[in-house]
Design a protein around this motif. Sequence first.
Motif, PDB file in Angstrom:
ATOM      1  N   ASN A   1      11.672   7.439  -5.575  1.00 26.34           N
ATOM      2  CA  ASN A   1      12.332   6.439  -4.730  1.00 26.34           C
ATOM      3  C   ASN A   1      11.359   5.410  -4.145  1.00 26.34           C
ATOM      4  O   ASN A   1      11.749   4.613  -3.299  1.00 26.34           O
ATOM      5  CB  ASN A   1      13.082   7.123  -3.578  1.00 26.34           C
ATOM      6  CG  ASN A   1      14.282   7.894  -4.085  1.00 26.34           C
ATOM      7  OD1 ASN A   1      15.044   7.380  -4.915  1.00 26.34           O
ATOM      8  ND2 ASN A   1      14.451   9.119  -3.616  1.00 26.34           N
ATOM      9  N   ALA A   2      10.107   5.449  -4.602  1.00 29.87           N
ATOM     10  CA  ALA A   2       9.097   4.549  -4.032  1.00 29.87           C
ATOM     11  C   ALA A   2       9.543   3.089  -4.108  1.00 29.87           C
ATOM     12  O   ALA A   2       9.490   2.357  -3.108  1.00 29.87           O
ATOM     13  CB  ALA A   2       7.766   4.740  -4.760  1.00 29.87           C
ATOM     14  N   LEU A   3      10.015   2.676  -5.289  1.00 31.13           N
ATOM     15  CA  LEU A   3      10.393   1.267  -5.446  1.00 31.13           C
ATOM     16  C   LEU A   3      11.638   0.935  -4.613  1.00 31.13           C
ATOM     17  O   LEU A   3      11.739  -0.155  -4.062  1.00 31.13           O
ATOM     18  CB  LEU A   3      10.644   0.944  -6.933  1.00 31.13           C
ATOM     19  CG  LEU A   3      10.777  -0.541  -7.257  1.00 31.13           C
ATOM     20  CD1 LEU A   3       9.516  -1.313  -6.879  1.00 31.13           C
ATOM     21  CD2 LEU A   3      11.081  -0.748  -8.747  1.00 31.13           C
ATOM     22  N   LYS A   4      12.538   1.881  -4.503  1.00 27.57           N
ATOM     23  CA  LYS A   4      13.738   1.686  -3.678  1.00 27.57           C
ATOM     24  C   LYS A   4      13.335   1.424  -2.221  1.00 27.57           C
ATOM     25  O   LYS A   4      13.844   0.507  -1.573  1.00 27.57           O
ATOM     26  CB  LYS A   4      14.633   2.930  -3.770  1.00 27.57           C
ATOM     27  CG  LYS A   4      16.031   2.733  -3.212  1.00 27.57           C
ATOM     28  CD  LYS A   4      16.874   3.993  -3.356  1.00 27.57           C
ATOM     29  CE  LYS A   4      16.873   4.778  -2.056  1.00 27.57           C
ATOM     30  NZ  LYS A   4      17.636   6.026  -2.111  1.00 27.57           N
TER      31      LYS A   4
ATOM     32  N   MET B   1       0.841  -1.208   0.000  1.00 32.62           N
ATOM     33  CA  MET B   1       0.000   0.000   0.000  1.00 32.62           C
ATOM     34  C   MET B   1       0.870   1.251   0.000  1.00 32.62           C
ATOM     35  O   MET B   1       0.603   2.210  -0.732  1.00 32.62           O
ATOM     36  CB  MET B   1      -0.887   0.051   1.253  1.00 32.62           C
ATOM     37  CG  MET B   1      -2.106  -0.810   1.240  1.00 32.62           C
ATOM     38  SD  MET B   1      -3.164  -0.493   2.714  1.00 32.62           S
ATOM     39  CE  MET B   1      -4.292   0.775   2.090  1.00 32.62           C
ATOM     40  N   GLY B   2       1.880   1.266   0.859  1.00 28.91           N
ATOM     41  CA  GLY B   2       2.766   2.424   0.957  1.00 28.91           C
ATOM     42  C   GLY B   2       3.456   2.694  -0.369  1.00 28.91           C
ATOM     43  O   GLY B   2       3.572   3.848  -0.798  1.00 28.91           O
ATOM     44  N   TYR B   3       3.888   1.625  -1.050  1.00 30.85           N
ATOM     45  CA  TYR B   3       4.528   1.786  -2.356  1.00 30.85           C
ATOM     46  C   TYR B   3       3.570   2.438  -3.352  1.00 30.85           C
ATOM     47  O   TYR B   3       3.929   3.384  -4.060  1.00 30.85           O
ATOM     48  CB  TYR B   3       5.015   0.437  -2.897  1.00 30.85           C
ATOM     49  CG  TYR B   3       5.373   0.527  -4.364  1.00 30.85           C
ATOM     50  CD1 TYR B   3       6.547   1.152  -4.768  1.00 30.85           C
ATOM     51  CD2 TYR B   3       4.507   0.052  -5.345  1.00 30.85           C
ATOM     52  CE1 TYR B   3       6.848   1.292  -6.119  1.00 30.85           C
ATOM     53  CE2 TYR B   3       4.801   0.184  -6.687  1.00 30.85           C
ATOM     54  CZ  TYR B   3       5.969   0.801  -7.077  1.00 30.85           C
ATOM     55  OH  TYR B   3       6.264   0.955  -8.404  1.00 30.85           O
ATOM     56  N   GLN B   4       2.348   1.921  -3.429  1.00 32.19           N
ATOM     57  CA  GLN B   4       1.371   2.472  -4.379  1.00 32.19           C
ATOM     58  C   GLN B   4       1.134   3.958  -4.102  1.00 32.19           C
ATOM     59  O   GLN B   4       1.027   4.775  -5.027  1.00 32.19           O
ATOM     60  CB  GLN B   4       0.040   1.711  -4.300  1.00 32.19           C
ATOM     61  CG  GLN B   4       0.116   0.240  -4.652  1.00 32.19           C
ATOM     62  CD  GLN B   4       0.615  -0.031  -6.065  1.00 32.19           C
ATOM     63  OE1 GLN B   4       0.479   0.805  -6.951  1.00 32.19           O
ATOM     64  NE2 GLN B   4       1.223  -1.179  -6.279  1.00 32.19           N
TER      65      GLN B   4
ATOM     66  N   PHE C   1       8.879   6.147   5.189  1.00 32.12           N
ATOM     67  CA  PHE C   1       8.119   5.254   4.306  1.00 32.12           C
ATOM     68  C   PHE C   1       7.478   4.115   5.115  1.00 32.12           C
ATOM     69  O   PHE C   1       6.305   3.787   4.925  1.00 32.12           O
ATOM     70  CB  PHE C   1       9.030   4.677   3.219  1.00 32.12           C
ATOM     71  CG  PHE C   1       8.387   3.603   2.378  1.00 32.12           C
ATOM     72  CD1 PHE C   1       7.555   3.932   1.315  1.00 32.12           C
ATOM     73  CD2 PHE C   1       8.600   2.254   2.655  1.00 32.12           C
ATOM     74  CE1 PHE C   1       6.950   2.938   0.547  1.00 32.12           C
ATOM     75  CE2 PHE C   1       7.998   1.254   1.894  1.00 32.12           C
ATOM     76  CZ  PHE C   1       7.166   1.604   0.829  1.00 32.12           C
ATOM     77  N   THR C   2       8.261   3.523   6.001  1.00 32.54           N
ATOM     78  CA  THR C   2       7.750   2.387   6.778  1.00 32.54           C
ATOM     79  C   THR C   2       6.642   2.831   7.723  1.00 32.54           C
ATOM     80  O   THR C   2       5.591   2.182   7.817  1.00 32.54           O
ATOM     81  CB  THR C   2       8.893   1.721   7.568  1.00 32.54           C
ATOM     82  OG1 THR C   2       9.989   1.492   6.692  1.00 32.54           O
ATOM     83  CG2 THR C   2       8.444   0.399   8.168  1.00 32.54           C
ATOM     84  N   LEU C   3       6.863   3.947   8.400  1.00 36.29           N
ATOM     85  CA  LEU C   3       5.841   4.418   9.332  1.00 36.29           C
ATOM     86  C   LEU C   3       4.540   4.767   8.582  1.00 36.29           C
ATOM     87  O   LEU C   3       3.448   4.387   9.008  1.00 36.29           O
ATOM     88  CB  LEU C   3       6.383   5.631  10.109  1.00 36.29           C
ATOM     89  CG  LEU C   3       5.639   5.977  11.397  1.00 36.29           C
ATOM     90  CD1 LEU C   3       6.583   6.643  12.404  1.00 36.29           C
ATOM     91  CD2 LEU C   3       4.452   6.870  11.150  1.00 36.29           C
ATOM     92  N   TYR C   4       4.697   5.454   7.472  1.00 31.36           N
ATOM     93  CA  TYR C   4       3.518   5.797   6.655  1.00 31.36           C
ATOM     94  C   TYR C   4       2.804   4.525   6.188  1.00 31.36           C
ATOM     95  O   TYR C   4       1.580   4.422   6.228  1.00 31.36           O
ATOM     96  CB  TYR C   4       3.961   6.641   5.456  1.00 31.36           C
ATOM     97  CG  TYR C   4       2.834   7.250   4.663  1.00 31.36           C
ATOM     98  CD1 TYR C   4       2.451   8.571   4.877  1.00 31.36           C
ATOM     99  CD2 TYR C   4       2.145   6.517   3.697  1.00 31.36           C
ATOM    100  CE1 TYR C   4       1.412   9.140   4.146  1.00 31.36           C
ATOM    101  CE2 TYR C   4       1.102   7.080   2.983  1.00 31.36           C
ATOM    102  CZ  TYR C   4       0.742   8.385   3.203  1.00 31.36           C
ATOM    103  OH  TYR C   4      -0.291   8.941   2.499  1.00 31.36           O
TER     104      TYR C   4
ATOM    105  N   ASN D   1      11.625  -2.061  -1.985  1.00 29.62           N
ATOM    106  CA  ASN D   1      12.617  -3.138  -2.075  1.00 29.62           C
ATOM    107  C   ASN D   1      13.456  -3.247  -0.798  1.00 29.62           C
ATOM    108  O   ASN D   1      13.745  -4.345  -0.326  1.00 29.62           O
ATOM    109  CB  ASN D   1      13.548  -2.912  -3.265  1.00 29.62           C
ATOM    110  CG  ASN D   1      12.893  -3.331  -4.571  1.00 29.62           C
ATOM    111  OD1 ASN D   1      12.029  -4.218  -4.590  1.00 29.62           O
ATOM    112  ND2 ASN D   1      13.286  -2.692  -5.660  1.00 29.62           N
ATOM    113  N   HIS D   2      13.820  -2.100  -0.247  1.00 30.30           N
ATOM    114  CA  HIS D   2      14.658  -2.107   0.948  1.00 30.30           C
ATOM    115  C   HIS D   2      13.927  -2.752   2.128  1.00 30.30           C
ATOM    116  O   HIS D   2      14.456  -3.640   2.800  1.00 30.30           O
ATOM    117  CB  HIS D   2      15.060  -0.673   1.303  1.00 30.30           C
ATOM    118  CG  HIS D   2      15.977  -0.586   2.479  1.00 30.30           C
ATOM    119  ND1 HIS D   2      17.346  -0.780   2.384  1.00 30.30           N
ATOM    120  CD2 HIS D   2      15.727  -0.363   3.803  1.00 30.30           C
ATOM    121  CE1 HIS D   2      17.893  -0.655   3.580  1.00 30.30           C
ATOM    122  NE2 HIS D   2      16.937  -0.411   4.460  1.00 30.30           N
ATOM    123  N   ILE D   3      12.696  -2.304   2.368  1.00 29.87           N
ATOM    124  CA  ILE D   3      11.954  -2.812   3.527  1.00 29.87           C
ATOM    125  C   ILE D   3      11.564  -4.277   3.290  1.00 29.87           C
ATOM    126  O   ILE D   3      11.619  -5.106   4.208  1.00 29.87           O
ATOM    127  CB  ILE D   3      10.695  -1.945   3.828  1.00 29.87           C
ATOM    128  CG1 ILE D   3      11.074  -0.455   3.930  1.00 29.87           C
ATOM    129  CG2 ILE D   3      10.002  -2.410   5.100  1.00 29.87           C
ATOM    130  CD1 ILE D   3      12.073  -0.084   5.001  1.00 29.87           C
TER     131      ILE D   3
END
Lengths: 214, 214
Positions: A190-193, A177-180, B170-173, A196-198
């Motif tokens: 940097n959304a995909l980065k 969801m956060g990525y979208q 990003f993670t928190l969001y 991928n990282h998390i």
Amino acid sequence: MFFVYSLDMQETKGQTTKNHILREGLNLASVNGLINISIGGLATKANMSRSGLFAHFLSKEQLQIEILEFAFNILEETIMTPTRQIESPINRFEYIRKELPHWYNRITPKIPGGCIFIMASLEFDDRPGKVRDKLLEQQNKFISFIKETHDDAISKNEFIGNSDRDHFAFTLYSIYMGYQQYKKFFGDENALKHFNHIYTQLIGHCQGKEILKD
Amino acid sequence: MFFVYSLDMQETKGQTTKNHILREGLNLASVNGLINISIGGLATKANMSRSGLFAHFLSKEQLQIEILEFAFNILEETIMTPTRQIESPINRFEYIRKELPHWYNRITPKIPGGCIFIMASLEFDDRPGKVRDKLLEQQNKFISFIKETHDDAISKNEFIGNSDRDHFAFTLYSIYMGYQQYKKFFGDENALKHFNHIYTQLIGHCQGKEILKD
């Protein structure tokens, strides 16, 4: 790996027409919302008469449900079916990491508005009924698929035994969801980065790896 | 800690009426969507005439923007303002963990449909314009607040120096979105448990703690 959605060669002319309508309906719903789809608007888009469309769908609700089923078939064919053909659960998760963020671009033509499921579930979360039930059924099916893959990784000793399937699925669902949201709403390059990282951290954590420090 | 949104005692009768309209508008938009708000529908809900409402809002777009500003004031007063009064960044994050998931219940009466920002951003992500700009401005403000708190934790040696502010935000969001979805759409009674677990892991990771294994 690119996937092209192909119509069953055995399908009847009626089914071909219906698939054409559903594909147009999915395109419209992905941009304007499933809740805002109308039989009249879709008829125009699909170059058909209203009555022609009514011959295929008795109600707006039925149309919405069939659009969701059409979309879920694409998700299944792009993500779940190919994943199940991979033996190692770790490799399955690697396939999911690569393909899930943009499964809706893996058909030709792409679905213009992206993932229909998140938006539709927010539209219908306050509206009990058959559309909401369908959305719940589909997304629970997807979450079960993630949990089963997680459990399979444990049984094949690829994940450590005390990894929690529910926390795992929650985290994977959340970062999807956060990525979208980062990609489409914020337009963050940097959304995909981040995803991928998390995601890689999550899998590493389940493998019992020391967590990445960067 | 419960927070009651109080009107400024100095406000004029016109402002009182406008706040009453905006509060009704926020209630409606939180359930039916910001995009579906109408001046006519809101006039009925607020026991006013259409022309009375038009005296306060020149257009639907202006109404939508002011509803968002009204909602963001509540988010600021329930989360950002009290957080900034806490000295230790770790304690600030603890306050955020406890209050953020249900900030919209911290006013009287509660906002019936929950968080308006996620749904509205999905509604408007394909619709460039002033409403989308306002949503972006507000959510970027919130994300900046999270990143600043993160950086402050580093400068006060509460987080390790190489913790990444962008991955963190990003993670928190993401888990905030995931929580809202699990709670409202799935009706999952463990939604808050998942949010708390992953949030605590995230903070622990930034502190350089060995990651929780359960």
